[in-house]
Design a protein around this motif. Structure first.
Motif, PDB file in Angstrom:
ATOM      1  N   GLN A   1     -24.313  -5.214  17.201  1.00  0.00           N
ATOM      2  CA  GLN A   1     -23.464  -6.078  16.390  1.00  0.00           C
ATOM      3  C   GLN A   1     -23.581  -5.741  14.904  1.00  0.00           C
ATOM      4  O   GLN A   1     -22.583  -5.748  14.178  1.00  0.00           O
ATOM      5  CB  GLN A   1     -23.841  -7.540  16.639  1.00  0.00           C
ATOM      6  N   VAL A   2     -24.794  -5.430  14.465  1.00  0.00           N
ATOM      7  CA  VAL A   2     -24.996  -5.041  13.075  1.00  0.00           C
ATOM      8  C   VAL A   2     -24.189  -3.791  12.751  1.00  0.00           C
ATOM      9  O   VAL A   2     -23.513  -3.694  11.715  1.00  0.00           O
ATOM     10  CB  VAL A   2     -26.496  -4.795  12.794  1.00  0.00           C
TER      11      VAL A   2
ATOM     12  N   ALA B   1     -31.613   5.442  10.662  1.00  0.00           N
ATOM     13  CA  ALA B   1     -32.790   5.872   9.899  1.00  0.00           C
ATOM     14  C   ALA B   1     -33.619   4.703   9.405  1.00  0.00           C
ATOM     15  O   ALA B   1     -34.856   4.781   9.364  1.00  0.00           O
ATOM     16  CB  ALA B   1     -32.358   6.748   8.726  1.00  0.00           C
ATOM     17  N   PHE B   2     -32.977   3.596   9.032  1.00  0.00           N
ATOM     18  CA  PHE B   2     -33.698   2.523   8.357  1.00  0.00           C
ATOM     19  C   PHE B   2     -33.734   1.214   9.158  1.00  0.00           C
ATOM     20  O   PHE B   2     -34.173   0.197   8.620  1.00  0.00           O
ATOM     21  CB  PHE B   2     -33.066   2.245   6.984  1.00  0.00           C
ATOM     22  N   HIS B   3     -33.291   1.246  10.407  1.00  0.00           N
ATOM     23  CA  HIS B   3     -33.318   0.011  11.194  1.00  0.00           C
ATOM     24  C   HIS B   3     -34.744  -0.476  11.418  1.00  0.00           C
ATOM     25  O   HIS B   3     -35.013  -1.683  11.419  1.00  0.00           O
ATOM     26  CB  HIS B   3     -32.622   0.230  12.535  1.00  0.00           C
ATOM     27  N   SER B   4     -35.688   0.442  11.593  1.00  0.00           N
ATOM     28  CA  SER B   4     -37.088   0.038  11.773  1.00  0.00           C
ATOM     29  C   SER B   4     -37.665  -0.569  10.504  1.00  0.00           C
ATOM     30  O   SER B   4     -38.643  -1.326  10.551  1.00  0.00           O
ATOM     31  CB  SER B   4     -37.931   1.241  12.203  1.00  0.00           C
TER      32      SER B   4
ATOM     33  N   ILE C   1     -25.765   6.924  10.415  1.00  0.00           N
ATOM     34  CA  ILE C   1     -27.050   7.586  10.175  1.00  0.00           C
ATOM     35  C   ILE C   1     -27.986   6.681   9.393  1.00  0.00           C
ATOM     36  O   ILE C   1     -29.192   6.611   9.679  1.00  0.00           O
ATOM     37  CB  ILE C   1     -26.828   8.926   9.443  1.00  0.00           C
ATOM     38  N   ILE C   2     -27.454   5.962   8.404  1.00  0.00           N
ATOM     39  CA  ILE C   2     -28.284   5.035   7.622  1.00  0.00           C
ATOM     40  C   ILE C   2     -28.859   3.948   8.526  1.00  0.00           C
ATOM     41  O   ILE C   2     -30.052   3.587   8.427  1.00  0.00           O
ATOM     42  CB  ILE C   2     -27.466   4.415   6.477  1.00  0.00           C
ATOM     43  N   ILE C   3     -28.055   3.408   9.417  1.00  0.00           N
ATOM     44  CA  ILE C   3     -28.540   2.355  10.318  1.00  0.00           C
ATOM     45  C   ILE C   3     -29.638   2.898  11.230  1.00  0.00           C
ATOM     46  O   ILE C   3     -30.674   2.256  11.426  1.00  0.00           O
ATOM     47  CB  ILE C   3     -27.366   1.790  11.150  1.00  0.00           C
TER      48      ILE C   3
END
Length: 471
Positions: free
Chosen positions: A196-197, A245-248, A241-243
């Motif tokens: 959803q994000v 890479a930085f979701h954690s 790619i940003i999501i």
């Protein structure tokens, strides 16, 4: 009048629930409504869209986090209600009231009664919704504040044309659980899922990025024909790619992910060339550093290189002599029993002799340094600090010089405040620390390895105070 239901992604149930509770007719709207959900779960967005689609439902908004304490909050409630009604009904003659007089709840009730009574000339009853966006984010939050607002409608006349309704947007579930016995209508906003994000950010950011002037200029400078499909592909690949890479790092925080995208977008554009614009993998490799660091830092950019070449100075604990001895004293207070203070720190010989009042200092079963730090009062901290501070040896650093008694007291408290701001010494009360309160309890927040290094910098052998206690 029928309520218009806005379309909000993944919040259909919440929108339907809001439309059931929020009505312009006071008879169909409860006096209190709670909107609960974690940060970036769409609470504020959904509420604002609902009122935007239903302009016939009157509302005013407050941000408690900006008001610090409950007294400015009461005054702001009075001011917002008064100004909102004046803007909605400019033809109604209303005697001007001073909102600053609403310094307590009974004064707020008096103020609201005077203001709302002026609107009895209205043809029908209306609802005015007062929305507290982040009620539990008020810094000086009193546990009795919410119950007083919940009961506020009972203290106003029931025949008023303007009926006040309160909506509390709350983040913390634990805060809301304290008031579960009030049985307030509650609409819960769950966290967004990862899919959803991604869908929300793609819908929101793609249109924003494909209209970027810098992207257009970069594509034109590469000698390429500007094509909407090319722009859309570049934006979608970047967002995905940003999501990933930085979701954690951010979790499902849409706001944090959006800020990261905006901060790195210009650097991403600069790496676009005619060779990699249609090759996502090549474009990713040319920007690998963007996806391996957030770019956050605690120091200014010009200081990074200076600190990198001077590691020894960076770990030298740039504290004043007073701060160092205060920190040492705080460590002793947290890890030594108070009953031994007169024996260990007293400079009176008749107090050091004998064990009638404090007993033998026996070896403990567990090293006290392995235990959690104990709480201690400020008076004990200052007593030990005064006992260990080298007044005779360091005349220049002495804060007990008789010629400047007031400066001495202020200087000690200034250094104590500095240690507290650095979280080296903490309190049992995390907010609004009163350094002069005798009821406040303190504890040290520094491990043994750091305190020994700090003590050695002022030639203080702290190990002697733990001799015989597993040192």
């Amino acid at each position: 009048m029928a309520v218009n239901v806005p379309s909000v992604k993944f919040r259909d149930y919440q929108v339907d629930a809001i439309s059931s509770f929020v009505s312009e007719d006071p008879l169909f709207a409860p006096p209190n409504i709670v909107i609960q959900g974690h940060r970036s779960s769409g609470k504020t967005l959904t509420m604002r869209k609902f009122f935007e689609f239903n302009p016939q439902i009157y509302n005013c908004w407050l941000n408690p986090i900006e008001l610090v304490s409950w007294k400015p909050l009461l005054q702001h409630v009075a001011r917002m209600i008064s100004s909102t009604l004046v803007n909605l009904f400019p033809n109604v003659i209303c005697e001007e009231q001073d909102a600053l007089e609403a310094e307590d709840f009974y004064l707020l009730i008096k103020f609201l009664h005077a203001v709302l009574s002026s609107y009895q000339v209205l043809e029908k009853d209306i609802s005015l919704f007062v929305v507290f966006d982040g009620f539990d984010q008020l810094q000086e939050l009193d546990s009795e504040l919410l119950p007083k607002f919940i009961k506020l409608h009972e203290l106003l006349p029931q025949n008023l044309r303007v009926q006040l309704k309160f909506i509390y947007i709350i983040h913390d579930t634990a805060f809301l659980n304290r008031y579960s016995t009030y049985n307030l209508p509650t609409i819960v906003f769950p966290r967004y899922k990862h899919e959803q994000v991604a869908e929300i950010l793609l819908q929101k950011k793609v249109c924003e990025y494909i209209e970027s002037e810098k992207l257009l200029c970069k594509v034109v400078s590469c000698g390429l024909d500007p094509d909407d499909s090319t722009f859309e592909q570049i934006a979608e690949n970047y967002i995905k790619i940003i999501i990933q890479a930085f979701h954690s790092y951010t979790g499902n925080d849409i706001v944090a992910l959006g800020d990261l995208m905006d901060s790195k977008w210009e650097s991403y554009i600069q790496s676009i060339t005619a060779d990699n614009i249609n090759e996502p993998l090549s474009l990713y490799r040319s920007n690998i550093e963007l996806y391996t660091t957030t770019g956050d830092t605690f120091v200014a950019e010009e200081e990074v290189h200076a600190q990198a070449g001077d590691n020894e100075r960076a770990t030298a604990y740039e504290l004043s002599c007073i701060s160092k001895f205060l920190l040492i004293a705080a460590y002793l207070c947290s890890y030594l029993e108070p009953r031994y203070d007169s024996k260990i720190f007293s400079k009176k010989s008749h107090l050091r002799a004998g064990r009638s009042s404090y007993g033998r200092r026996t070896k403990m079963d567990t090293n006290p340094r392995y235990l959690q730090p104990s709480l201690f009062p400020l008076e004990r901290l200052f007593s030990i600090f005064q006992a260990i501070f080298p007044v005779e040896e360091q005349e220049n650093y002495s804060i007990f010089h008789h010629t400047e008694p007031m400066r001495a007291n202020v200087e000690v408290y200034e250094n104590l405040a500095e240690l507290n701001s650095l979280k080296l010494i903490t309190t049992a009360t995390p907010k609004n620390v009163d350094y002069l309160s005798y009821k406040l309890k303190w504890k040290v927040n520094v491990p043994w390895e750091i305190i020994t290094e700090l003590a050695s910098s002022v030639n203080f052998d702290i190990g002697d105070y733990f001799s015989g206690l597993h040192y």
